[in-house]
Design a protein around this motif. Structure first.
Motif, mmCIF file in Angstrom:
data_model
loop_
_atom_site.group_PDB
_atom_site.id
_atom_site.type_symbol
_atom_site.label_atom_id
_atom_site.label_comp_id
_atom_site.label_asym_id
_atom_site.label_seq_id
_atom_site.Cartn_x
_atom_site.Cartn_y
_atom_site.Cartn_z
ATOM 1 N N GLY A 81 0.815 -1.197 0.000
ATOM 2 C CA GLY A 81 0.000 0.000 0.000
ATOM 3 C C GLY A 81 0.852 1.252 0.000
ATOM 4 O O GLY A 81 0.517 2.254 -0.644
ATOM 5 N N ALA A 82 1.977 1.197 0.720
ATOM 6 C CA ALA A 82 2.907 2.325 0.721
ATOM 7 C C ALA A 82 3.468 2.569 -0.668
ATOM 8 O O ALA A 82 3.585 3.716 -1.124
ATOM 9 C CB ALA A 82 4.045 2.061 1.711
ATOM 10 N N LEU A 83 3.834 1.491 -1.368
ATOM 11 C CA LEU A 83 4.375 1.634 -2.715
ATOM 12 C C LEU A 83 3.309 2.163 -3.678
ATOM 13 O O LEU A 83 3.599 3.028 -4.515
ATOM 14 C CB LEU A 83 4.927 0.297 -3.198
ATOM 15 N N SER A 84 2.093 1.658 -3.555
ATOM 16 C CA SER A 84 1.003 2.145 -4.402
ATOM 17 C C SER A 84 0.797 3.644 -4.202
ATOM 18 O O SER A 84 0.717 4.408 -5.169
ATOM 19 C CB SER A 84 -0.295 1.400 -4.063
ATOM 20 N N ALA A 85 0.703 4.045 -2.952
ATOM 21 C CA ALA A 85 0.478 5.467 -2.658
ATOM 22 C C ALA A 85 1.657 6.314 -3.113
ATOM 23 O O ALA A 85 1.478 7.423 -3.625
ATOM 24 C CB ALA A 85 0.228 5.652 -1.167
ATOM 25 N N SER A 86 2.873 5.812 -2.950
ATOM 26 C CA SER A 86 4.058 6.560 -3.381
ATOM 27 C C SER A 86 4.035 6.797 -4.885
ATOM 28 O O SER A 86 4.349 7.898 -5.362
ATOM 29 C CB SER A 86 5.336 5.810 -2.984
ATOM 30 N N VAL A 87 3.664 5.770 -5.646
ATOM 31 C CA VAL A 87 3.549 5.932 -7.097
ATOM 32 C C VAL A 87 2.511 7.004 -7.430
ATOM 33 O O VAL A 87 2.736 7.878 -8.281
ATOM 34 C CB VAL A 87 3.182 4.596 -7.770
ATOM 35 N N SER A 88 1.379 6.971 -6.743
ATOM 36 C CA SER A 88 0.324 7.954 -7.002
ATOM 37 C C SER A 88 0.780 9.367 -6.685
ATOM 38 O O SER A 88 0.472 10.314 -7.431
ATOM 39 C CB SER A 88 -0.920 7.606 -6.177
ATOM 40 N N HIS A 89 1.513 9.532 -5.592
ATOM 41 C CA HIS A 89 1.989 10.873 -5.227
ATOM 42 C C HIS A 89 3.031 11.376 -6.211
ATOM 43 O O HIS A 89 2.998 12.540 -6.620
ATOM 44 C CB HIS A 89 2.531 10.862 -3.794
ATOM 45 N N LEU A 90 3.954 10.519 -6.602
ATOM 46 C CA LEU A 90 4.982 10.928 -7.557
ATOM 47 C C LEU A 90 4.381 11.197 -8.930
ATOM 48 O O LEU A 90 4.872 12.061 -9.672
ATOM 49 C CB LEU A 90 6.066 9.856 -7.637
ATOM 50 N N ALA A 91 3.313 10.483 -9.273
ATOM 51 C CA ALA A 91 2.673 10.670 -10.576
ATOM 52 C C ALA A 91 2.038 12.047 -10.717
ATOM 53 O O ALA A 91 1.761 12.483 -11.847
ATOM 54 C CB ALA A 91 1.620 9.588 -10.802
ATOM 55 N N GLN A 92 1.812 12.735 -9.604
ATOM 56 C CA GLN A 92 1.285 14.104 -9.679
ATOM 57 C C GLN A 92 2.207 15.000 -10.494
ATOM 58 O O GLN A 92 1.762 15.989 -11.083
ATOM 59 C CB GLN A 92 1.137 14.700 -8.274
ATOM 60 N N TYR A 93 3.512 14.658 -10.517
ATOM 61 C CA TYR A 93 4.516 15.499 -11.168
ATOM 62 C C TYR A 93 5.271 14.755 -12.258
ATOM 63 O O TYR A 93 6.340 15.178 -12.679
ATOM 64 C CB TYR A 93 5.501 16.013 -10.116
#
Length: 311
Positions: A165-177
């Motif tokens: 879940g941490a990796l999923s969320a990290s990808v989503s946050h980084l994908a903002q930029y």
């Protein structure tokens, strides 16, 4: 009054008695015994392994490390959306092989082409290796699907349990930029989104409920090198904007990570992005890995995930 699900009590009583006996003999966590116990848990408590029409292994090529992936396609004749599923295990244990039954069930329940990355584990490959691998797969999976001539919709969602879940969320946050990655939706199952371990549920649920506070802290010590900032690596403390995907957070009442999951759900909701929290008040962390004990709750998790991703 808080009460753990009765179906889990015999399991927890036996586990806690065994752990107390081992502690009295000087038992300590190690990478080897932790990986062994994780694999044994899933093999012992998930007996139903459904068929999926088409499964194949491939590699996503990336700078520095080529990431193995396993792809589950429940309906090859249809043009389905894609779901990246990152397995749990504290960034130290777990594998695509261990999580194969769970990946099959998420693929079937969601009717998505599920891609399970074999991301690098700590302590051999500490932070940020797993996060780098996760982003590489999110960016490069289309090349793999094209190479295999897979029929797909170019719609990418992410999901994962615990460290996954941490990796999923990290990808989503980084994908903002990152213009190279677009995430449609994300589903986080009892996720680790705050490596600072400061939420009250770490204390409230820290002992006696399978995954304990000390084990969570031990996992983080394997994952991070000295001097690395755990707060900045935590999705809960990353940037929140309207560029984040619609989010479903599934939490468990007796999980040490419960409170950070709820805070994350609320932080997404505060941006105006669709965010939902499905809560199991009597479940423990890792209950998907013990399906034979809590079959109804596991089936509900798969159902809610499919409903959210396809809604």
């Amino acid at each position: 009054m808080r009460k753990v699900n009765a179906k889990l009590i015999p399991f927890l009583d036996q586990l806690n008695e065994s752990m107390a006996a081992q502690a009295a003999q000087g038992f300590k966590f190690s990478v080897i015994n932790s990986r062994e116990m994780s694999g044994n848990m899933i093999r012992s408590y998930i007996s139903d392994i459904p068929e999926v029409d088409y499964i194949f292994d491939e590699v996503v090529y990336s700078t520095g490390y080529n990431v193995p992936v396993r792809v589950y396609n429940p309906a090859p004749e249809k043009k389905l959306p894609v779901l990246l599923y990152f397995h749990g295990g504290g960034h130290v244990v777990g594998s695509v092989e261990n999580y194969d039954p769970i990946c099959r069930k998420f693929s079937l329940a969601t009717q998505h082409i599920l891609v399970a990355p074999e991301y690098r584990l700590a302590p051999e490959n500490p932070y940020p290796a797993a996060m780098v691998d996760s982003c590489a797969v999110a960016r490069g999976i289309w090349t793999v699907l094209d190479k295999r001539k897979v029929n797909y919709q170019k719609s990418l969602s992410v999901a994962g349990d615990s460290a996954g879940g941490a990796l999923s969320a990290s990808v989503s946050h980084l994908a903002q930029y990152d213009l190279g990655i677009t995430i449609s939706k994300q589903v986080l199952v009892y996720p680790c989104v705050d490596y600072t371990a400061r939420c009250a549920s770490y204390k409230e649920n820290g002992v006696g409920y399978y995954v304990e506070r000390d084990k969570c802290i031990w996992f983080s010590e394997q994952y991070f090198k000295d001097g690395q900032c755990r707060k900045s690596a935590s999705p809960l403390h990353m940037d929140f904007s309207g560029g984040l995907p619609d989010t479903l957070v599934i939490t468990a009442g007796f999980c040490p990570l419960r409170d950070e999951g709820v805070l994350y759900y609320k932080s997404i909701k505060n941006t105006g992005v669709r965010s939902e929290n499905f809560h199991f008040p009597d479940m423990i962390h890792g209950f998907l890995n013990m399906e034979d004990l809590v079959r109804d709750e596991c089936q509900e998790t798969y159902f809610q995930t499919g409903k959210f991703l396809n809604g």
